[in-house]
Design an enzyme around this catalytic site. Structure first.
Site, PDB file in Angstrom:
ATOM      1  N   GLU A  23       0.841  -1.201   0.000  1.00 38.27           N
ATOM      2  CA  GLU A  23       0.000   0.000   0.000  1.00 38.27           C
ATOM      3  C   GLU A  23       0.873   1.246   0.000  1.00 38.27           C
ATOM      4  OE1 GLU A  23      -3.511   0.586   2.791  1.00 38.27           O
ATOM      5  OE2 GLU A  23      -2.214   2.248   3.420  1.00 38.27           O
ATOM      6  N   ARG A 113     -15.685   2.696   3.835  1.00 32.50           N
ATOM      7  CA  ARG A 113     -16.606   3.754   4.227  1.00 32.50           C
ATOM      8  C   ARG A 113     -15.858   5.061   4.414  1.00 32.50           C
ATOM      9  NH1 ARG A 113     -18.744   4.136  10.179  1.00 32.50           N
ATOM     10  NH2 ARG A 113     -16.635   5.012  10.298  1.00 32.50           N
ATOM     11  N   HIS A 158     -13.939  -3.148  14.813  1.00 34.83           N
ATOM     12  CA  HIS A 158     -13.923  -1.731  14.459  1.00 34.83           C
ATOM     13  C   HIS A 158     -14.297  -0.930  15.710  1.00 34.83           C
ATOM     14  CE1 HIS A 158     -15.127   2.115  12.720  1.00 34.83           C
ATOM     15  NE2 HIS A 158     -14.351   1.787  11.703  1.00 34.83           N
ATOM     16  N   ASP A 167     -19.801  -6.610  13.561  1.00 39.20           N
ATOM     17  CA  ASP A 167     -18.713  -6.350  12.605  1.00 39.20           C
ATOM     18  C   ASP A 167     -18.685  -7.437  11.526  1.00 39.20           C
ATOM     19  OD1 ASP A 167     -17.130  -4.139  12.822  1.00 39.20           O
ATOM     20  OD2 ASP A 167     -15.354  -5.238  13.476  1.00 39.20           O
ATOM     21  N   LYS A 174     -20.626  -6.983   2.939  1.00 30.30           N
ATOM     22  CA  LYS A 174     -19.688  -6.514   1.902  1.00 30.30           C
ATOM     23  C   LYS A 174     -19.410  -7.642   0.901  1.00 30.30           C
ATOM     24  CE  LYS A 174     -17.007  -4.034   5.367  1.00 30.30           C
ATOM     25  NZ  LYS A 174     -15.746  -3.398   5.749  1.00 30.30           N
TER      26      LYS A 174
END
Ligand code: FAD
Length: 301
Positions: A23, A113, A158, A167, A174
């Protein structure tokens, strides 16, 4: 073990070690841009599955993320994954970004999100006319193109979530909406990951749950980050980094050690895919990959 075929038809050697991905964040200045591209060119020979580029809070990096992703498509043979959030944008605005990615040749989006624009920890209010959460966004992305969709997940729950069950229900939503990979928030204890993996598998989720490995050698910064996102830093790390506030070189060496130990623990117990939060710096990722037996493809035979 991985092998495959290069774009020019040559066979890649099969080699030991986990599959990896990296990343990056979009650079803010020319100097940062140089560092990013230096890191990308040094990490590319490790043949990552994909490289992802983050999306700043509230879409603040929309153009920079897009520019970075586009340059990866145009100038490298890497497969980019563009992060995208629901924050402060209507669905039609987000859809335009998704269509632009498709047109640019991007086929993988990390659907998130995002955090409240007022700051992590504040109550999140979905934007009027926007996607309410990552599950809705995943569905929106899949509707617009045959994208690969990755999402975030949280081995320590989370911070806003009432329970692990809640969660995990959201993770299922998703996946029902098209996600095929979940990348974890960072953690420092392999047991935390395996306990979460156990919960997730028991809930019937079978997509890859890829450990996200943080490569931050600024310990104070790490503690701040962990506090915001609900990740635990074990007491042994506080002890290890104690008194090294003005000794970045030693911190760097220790971080390499801590990260490599964690990755070894994970891989020894069957993990075959790792995602590195590089913070745009190549050295720690290069060192860790070497220790895990992941070498540049030319050297791997
Ligand atoms: P979601 O999965 O949609 O939801 C997270 C939590 O919100 C849920 O657990 C729940 O508590 C609550 N929630 C959501 N929907 C509902 C509902 N219907 N009812 C009740 N509660 C609900 N942030 C950025 O801004 N840019 C990035 O590039 C970025 N990259 C990331 C990459 C990874 C791998 C990870 C793990 C996180 C990343 N983040 C990024 C941070 C992320 O945006 C935050 O963690 C955010 O708070 C949650 O995003 P999510 O996609 O996991 O949210």
């Amino acid at each position: 073990m991985r092998g495959g075929t290069m774009p020019d038809g040559r066979n890649l050697p099969v080699r030991p070690g986990p599959a990896i991905s990296f990343e990056f964040f979009p650079p803010k200045s020319e100097a940062m841009e140089e560092r990013l591209w230096d890191s990308i060119s040094r990490l590319a020979p490790l043949d990552p599955l994909y490289v992802s580029v983050t999306y700043g809070a509230g879409g603040s990096t929309r153009d920079r993320t897009h520019r970075t992703v586009r340059r990866i498509v145009e100038e490298t043979s890497l497969k980019p994954a563009a992060h995208l959030t629901c924050v402060d944008a209507r669905c039609d605005e987000v859809d335009e970004v998704i269509r632009d990615y498709w047109a640019a040749g991007v086929r993988h989006i990390v659907a998130l999100r995002g955090d409240p624009p007022s700051g992590v920890g504040d109550r999140y209010e979905p934007f009027d006319g926007g996607y309410a959460n990552a599950a809705e966004l995943a569905a929106g992305i899949r509707k617009l193109g045959d994208f690969e969709v990755s999402v975030g997940c949280y081995p320590e729950k989370h911070p806003e979530s009432a329970s692990f069950d809640h969660d995990i229900d959201l993770l299922k939503a998703k996946i029902d909406n098209g996600a095929t990979r979940a990348i974890t928030q960072f953690f420092f204890d392999a047991d935390v990951y395996f306990r979460y993996l156990d919960r997730v598998r028991k809930a019937g989720i079978d997509i890859p749950i890829v450990p996200g490995i943080m490569m931050q050698s600024n310990f104070e910064g790490l503690v701040r980050m962990a506090g915001l996102c609900g990740a635990t830093i074990p007491a042994r790390l506080f002890d290890l980094f104690d008194g090294l506030e003005s000794d970045p070189g030693t911190r760097e060496l220790l971080t390499a050690n801590v990260v490599a130990d964690l990755c070894h623990d994970l891989c020894d117990q069957g993990v075959d895919q790792l995602h590195f939060y590089t913070l745009n710096r190549a050295e720690l990722a290069l060192a860790t990959c070497r220790l895990l037996g992941v070498r540049p493809v030319e050297m791997a035979a």
